[in-house]
Design an enzyme around this catalytic site. Structure first.
Site, mmCIF file in Angstrom:
data_model
loop_
_atom_site.group_PDB
_atom_site.id
_atom_site.type_symbol
_atom_site.label_atom_id
_atom_site.label_comp_id
_atom_site.label_asym_id
_atom_site.label_seq_id
_atom_site.Cartn_x
_atom_site.Cartn_y
_atom_site.Cartn_z
ATOM 1 N N GLY A 31 0.792 -1.223 0.000
ATOM 2 C CA GLY A 31 0.000 0.000 0.000
ATOM 3 C C GLY A 31 0.826 1.276 0.000
ATOM 4 N N HIS A 37 4.084 1.311 -8.108
ATOM 5 C CA HIS A 37 3.015 0.307 -7.980
ATOM 6 C C HIS A 37 2.067 0.384 -9.174
ATOM 7 C CE1 HIS A 37 3.747 1.136 -3.497
ATOM 8 N NE2 HIS A 37 4.022 -0.136 -3.613
ATOM 9 N N SER A 186 7.464 3.820 -0.996
ATOM 10 C CA SER A 186 6.556 4.351 0.036
ATOM 11 C C SER A 186 7.369 4.991 1.152
ATOM 12 C CB SER A 186 5.693 3.223 0.605
ATOM 13 O OG SER A 186 5.050 2.533 -0.438
ATOM 14 N N ARG A 187 8.570 4.474 1.384
ATOM 15 C CA ARG A 187 9.412 4.995 2.474
ATOM 16 C C ARG A 187 9.984 6.384 2.165
ATOM 17 N NH1 ARG A 187 10.801 -0.737 3.278
ATOM 18 N NH2 ARG A 187 10.171 -1.289 5.390
#
Ligand code: AMP
Length: 282
Positions: A31, A37, A186-187
């Site tokens: 997510g 993604h 995402s990080r």
């Protein structure tokens, strides 16, 4: 777009799709979706009649000191993005659904996990292989797509699928980058604007390594010294590893022959970033 939270219901829907003769493409994610993604999902749409994604922050692939609790999450935003790309089904199980009481079976890939992140994150790839095997059994895909950004993960999954005779085609998708070259992750959301700017140095260092390879350098020690030098100019960055490995076995090599990978893991403040570049004779 359907959203399914239980393994039983997901299996039932996948069985239905298969009975209708539909091929299933699958993109597992944790997510907090970004363009990387979404690129996997677009590729998935082209590969299957139905596109299923999963959103699950998998606790077993995080070490006790790692960022499981603070890993970024935004389900509402993710669902909107997934819908826009044309995802058919989102599988969003809870940790309890995936690891009910009494859970005790894991998947261990032995050799390709012994280098790189396998050293600094003990148990990480056991968590990854186990959750992906479970997701494969639940989603029952024909094709699954993974990013080359997590190169060791891709190789580990390919190995698992081959060794356990899983009837699934695993496809690797090239890393999607920000305009300055930073691999999307995402990080990256953890980075302050100043550190975010500095993080682009990672890819610049990798590109320099690739350039030396293109100029004919094959000795890895010399290339690694140059890359380390570029990263270490940044005072915030602590190198976990910078390595050149065989692209298939992931073992360290002294001379580049055939396909190789330059892989880096760097800690910038509290944020651990990984990236890599594949070296191929043209
Ligand atoms: P994650 O949500 O970080 O577990 O990633 C889910 C999938 O997206 C994995 O197969 C990753 O390798 C892939 N992925 C993450 N970042 C990128 C990126 N920048 N480019 C391509 N694929 C990515």
């Amino acid at each position: 777009m359907e959203v399914i939270a239980t393994a039983k219901e997901m299996q039932r829907r996948s069985d239905q799709l298969r009975q209708k003769g539909k091929s299933i493409a699958f993109v597992p994610t944790m997510g907090y979706l970004h363009e990387g993604h979404l690129t996997l999902m677009q590729a998935g749409k082209e590969r299957g009649d139905a596109l299923i994604i999963s959103i699950f922050v998998n606790p077993t692939q995080f070490g006790p000191e790692e960022d499981y609790e603070r890993y970024p999450r935004d389900m509402q935003r993710d669902l909107k993005l997934a819908q826009k790309v044309g995802v058919d089904i989102v599988f969003t199980p809870s940790a309890q659904e995936m690891y009910p009481d009494g859970f005790q079976t894991t998947v261990e890939v032995e050799r390709v996990i012994q280098n790189l992140c396998g050293i600094s994150r003990p148990g990480h790839f056991r968590g990854v292989a186990t959750i992906v095997a479970k997701l494969f059994n639940i989603v029952k895909p024909h094709v699954a797509l993974f990013g080359q950004k997590d190169y060791q993960q891709l190789i580990t999954i390919k190995r698992m699928v081959k060794d356990l005779n899983m009837d699934i085609e695993v496809i690797g998708i090239p890393t999607v980058r920000e305009r300055d070259g930073l691999a999307m992750s995402s990080r990256n959301a953890y980075l302050s604007p100043k550190k975010r700017k500095e993080a682009a140095r990672l890819y610049r260092a990798l590109r320099k390594g690739e350039e030396l390879f293109r100029q004919g350098k094959r000795n890895t020690a010399a290339i690694l010294t140059t890359i380390r030098g570029i990263i270490e100019e940044e005072k915030w960055a602590t190198i976990d590893y910078v390595k050149i490995c065989d692209a298939h076995t992931l073992e360290d090599i002294e001379e580049i022959k055939g396909e190789a990978i330059i892989a880096v893991a760097v800690q910038i403040g509290k944020t651990r970033l990984i990236d890599n570049i594949i070296l191929k004779e043209v």
